[in-house]
Write an enzyme that holds these catalytic residues in place. Structure first.
Site, PDB file in Angstrom:
ATOM      1  N   THR A   1      -0.435   1.266   6.107  1.00 33.27           N
ATOM      2  CA  THR A   1      -1.173   2.471   5.752  1.00 33.27           C
ATOM      3  C   THR A   1      -1.068   2.726   4.252  1.00 33.27           C
ATOM      4  O   THR A   1      -0.585   1.867   3.502  1.00 33.27           O
ATOM      5  CB  THR A   1      -0.752   3.667   6.656  1.00 33.27           C
ATOM      6  OG1 THR A   1      -1.601   4.764   6.393  1.00 33.27           O
ATOM      7  CG2 THR A   1       0.698   4.074   6.469  1.00 33.27           C
TER       8      THR A   1
ATOM      9  N   ASN B   1      -5.247  -3.241   7.788  1.00 32.55           N
ATOM     10  CA  ASN B   1      -4.350  -2.255   8.410  1.00 32.55           C
ATOM     11  C   ASN B   1      -3.476  -2.850   9.508  1.00 32.55           C
ATOM     12  O   ASN B   1      -2.636  -2.156  10.074  1.00 32.55           O
ATOM     13  CB  ASN B   1      -5.147  -1.068   8.957  1.00 32.55           C
ATOM     14  CG  ASN B   1      -5.881  -1.406  10.233  1.00 32.55           C
ATOM     15  OD1 ASN B   1      -6.342  -2.531  10.405  1.00 32.55           O
ATOM     16  ND2 ASN B   1      -5.969  -0.473  11.142  1.00 32.55           N
TER      17      ASN B   1
ATOM     18  N   GLY C   1      -9.403  12.909  12.067  1.00 31.47           N
ATOM     19  CA  GLY C   1      -9.259  11.458  12.193  1.00 31.47           C
ATOM     20  C   GLY C   1      -8.545  10.987  13.449  1.00 31.47           C
ATOM     21  O   GLY C   1      -8.215   9.807  13.563  1.00 31.47           O
TER      22      GLY C   1
ATOM     23  N   LYS D   1      -3.009  -0.940   1.799  1.00 28.66           N
ATOM     24  CA  LYS D   1      -3.997  -1.698   2.576  1.00 28.66           C
ATOM     25  C   LYS D   1      -4.639  -2.828   1.776  1.00 28.66           C
ATOM     26  O   LYS D   1      -5.076  -3.823   2.339  1.00 28.66           O
ATOM     27  CB  LYS D   1      -5.080  -0.751   3.114  1.00 28.66           C
ATOM     28  CG  LYS D   1      -4.539   0.181   4.192  1.00 28.66           C
ATOM     29  CD  LYS D   1      -5.605   1.046   4.822  1.00 28.66           C
ATOM     30  CE  LYS D   1      -4.958   1.942   5.873  1.00 28.66           C
ATOM     31  NZ  LYS D   1      -5.896   2.513   6.813  1.00 28.66           N
TER      32      LYS D   1
ATOM     33  N   SER E   1       1.838   6.502  14.387  1.00 25.85           N
ATOM     34  CA  SER E   1       1.724   5.169  15.001  1.00 25.85           C
ATOM     35  C   SER E   1       2.891   4.853  15.941  1.00 25.85           C
ATOM     36  O   SER E   1       2.658   4.362  17.054  1.00 25.85           O
ATOM     37  CB  SER E   1       1.615   4.096  13.913  1.00 25.85           C
ATOM     38  OG  SER E   1       0.377   4.209  13.265  1.00 25.85           O
TER      39      SER E   1
ATOM     40  N   ARG F   1     -12.497  11.460  -7.829  1.00 21.93           N
ATOM     41  CA  ARG F   1     -11.907  12.068  -9.041  1.00 21.93           C
ATOM     42  C   ARG F   1     -11.933  11.063 -10.196  1.00 21.93           C
ATOM     43  O   ARG F   1     -12.321  11.378 -11.300  1.00 21.93           O
ATOM     44  CB  ARG F   1     -10.476  12.501  -8.696  1.00 21.93           C
ATOM     45  CG  ARG F   1      -9.736  13.136  -9.819  1.00 21.93           C
ATOM     46  CD  ARG F   1      -8.366  13.537  -9.361  1.00 21.93           C
ATOM     47  NE  ARG F   1      -7.560  12.378  -8.946  1.00 21.93           N
ATOM     48  CZ  ARG F   1      -6.293  12.451  -8.582  1.00 21.93           C
ATOM     49  NH1 ARG F   1      -5.686  13.611  -8.546  1.00 21.93           N
ATOM     50  NH2 ARG F   1      -5.637  11.365  -8.230  1.00 21.93           N
TER      51      ARG F   1
ATOM     52  N   GLY G   1     -10.506   5.379  -2.281  1.00 17.53           N
ATOM     53  CA  GLY G   1      -9.183   4.769  -2.138  1.00 17.53           C
ATOM     54  C   GLY G   1      -9.189   3.641  -1.123  1.00 17.53           C
ATOM     55  O   GLY G   1     -10.245   3.079  -0.804  1.00 17.53           O
ATOM     56  N   GLY G   2      -8.013   3.345  -0.616  1.00 20.13           N
ATOM     57  CA  GLY G   2      -7.821   2.178   0.246  1.00 20.13           C
ATOM     58  C   GLY G   2      -8.656   2.150   1.510  1.00 20.13           C
ATOM     59  O   GLY G   2      -9.077   1.086   1.955  1.00 20.13           O
TER      60      GLY G   2
ATOM     61  N   TYR H   1      -5.506  13.015  10.334  1.00 20.04           N
ATOM     62  CA  TYR H   1      -5.328  13.590  11.671  1.00 20.04           C
ATOM     63  C   TYR H   1      -4.060  14.436  11.759  1.00 20.04           C
ATOM     64  O   TYR H   1      -3.826  15.104  12.755  1.00 20.04           O
ATOM     65  CB  TYR H   1      -5.306  12.486  12.741  1.00 20.04           C
ATOM     66  CG  TYR H   1      -4.179  11.486  12.557  1.00 20.04           C
ATOM     67  CD1 TYR H   1      -4.369  10.358  11.768  1.00 20.04           C
ATOM     68  CD2 TYR H   1      -2.937  11.687  13.152  1.00 20.04           C
ATOM     69  CE1 TYR H   1      -3.341   9.458  11.565  1.00 20.04           C
ATOM     70  CE2 TYR H   1      -1.907  10.781  12.957  1.00 20.04           C
ATOM     71  CZ  TYR H   1      -2.107   9.668  12.168  1.00 20.04           C
ATOM     72  OH  TYR H   1      -1.086   8.777  11.966  1.00 20.04           O
TER      73      TYR H   1
END
Ligand code: ATR
Length: 269
Positions: free
Chosen positions: A62, A87, A238, A66, A16, A151, A129-130, A217
């Protein structure tokens, strides 16, 4: 100086600062600077206070904050509220508002490519997740069916509990639905170069029509994507989602929608 920040834990992998500082320079916002900061959960309240006090103009959030940031905010935009995932922070007027630009970022990443459309298609989502709620939210209106595995199964079941469309089905970890058109990794597995999900996708061998999408990414090819490429599937990392969510955050803060061109894309290589 106008200060911006991305917070997370870990934060080393975040690009970022690279992209936002590049755009700030490109669009002549010379009094602006964007940094990254590794924080703990107990720091979240003070980060929000700094936005309220104008010491920080904008913040990106991140993994894994989040959702955890939400109790400290004054306001949420509609998508952030529906996904319970934030975000981007900004105080447009007098309220520190949590925005979600991941949903639009994810959609923009593949709708630019007319070959990739998921209307009435089956989707397999790995993780709960988030960021998973943003992916589910992006796809649920048009997908035929969404299979989710995690999981920790209980977390996947929360998506099913909220679903009134009847499109979501939870799959045990290690089990698989019938072959889907899109398989998305939303877990953090792969952020470290050698990590592997350990799921087997043998039945996707030589299937050129299926897209394996990893929201990670960096590294640009996780084992999840490498295995898919070697199997003959389509792959996408990503990067485009990242660039689009960043562009949309940049627009909220500065009023400028930055060009997402080859130069911006190359920055992340
Ligand atoms: P949070 O769950 O706090 O929002 P996250 O980092 O956004 O955290 O989500 C991490 C995701 O990666 C979760 O789906 C997590 O699975 P669990 O819910 O079971 O923890 C998944 N994940 C992380 N490490 C994993 C591993 N080694 N194997 C499989 N899934 C993993």
């Amino acid at each position: 100086m106008k200060k911006y920040l991305v917070i997370g834990n870990p934060i080393g992998h975040s690009s970022s600062p690279l992209i936002h500082n590049y755009w700030m320079k490109k669009y002549n916002l010379i009094d602006s600077v964007y940094e990254k900061k590794k924080v703990e959960e107990e720091d979240l309240e003070s980060i929000v206070k700094q936005v309220r006090d104008g010491k920080l103009i904008g913040v990106n959030i991140t993994v894994p904050f989040k959702k955890k940031i939400i109790p400290f905010l004054d306001n949420l935009d509609d998508v952030a509220n529906q996904t319970q995932s934030v975000n981007t922070l900004f105080k447009p007027y007098d309220k520190v508002t949590g925005f979600n630009t991941d949903v639009q970022g994810f959609i923009a990443s593949y709708t630019k490519d007319p070959a990739i459309q998921y209307d009435n298609k089956n989707v397999f989502i790995i993780g709960a997740g988030g960021v998973t709620s943003s992916i589910v939210f992006s796809l649920i209106l048009n997908a035929k069916k969404i299979y989710i595995t995690n999981r920790t199964k209980k977390k996947a079941e929360k998506f099913k509990d909220k679903d009134i469309s009847g499109k979501i089905e939870v799959i045990d970890w290690g089990e698989k639905p019938k072959v889907c058109d899109l398989v998305v990794n939303t877990t953090s597995v792969g952020l470290k170069k050698d990590e592997s999900l350990g799921l087997d996708f043998k039945e996707y061998e030589n299937n050129k029509n299926v897209l394996f999408y990893d929201i990670i990414y960096n590294p640009n090819e996780t084992n999840f994507l490498k295995d898919a490429r070697l199997r003959g599937n389509k792959t996408m990392n990503g990067k485009m989602m990242f660039l689009h969510q960043a562009g949309l955050a940049f627009q909220k803060w500065t009023g400028i929608y930055p060009k997402i061109d080859d130069e911006a894309t190359r920055l992340l290589d």
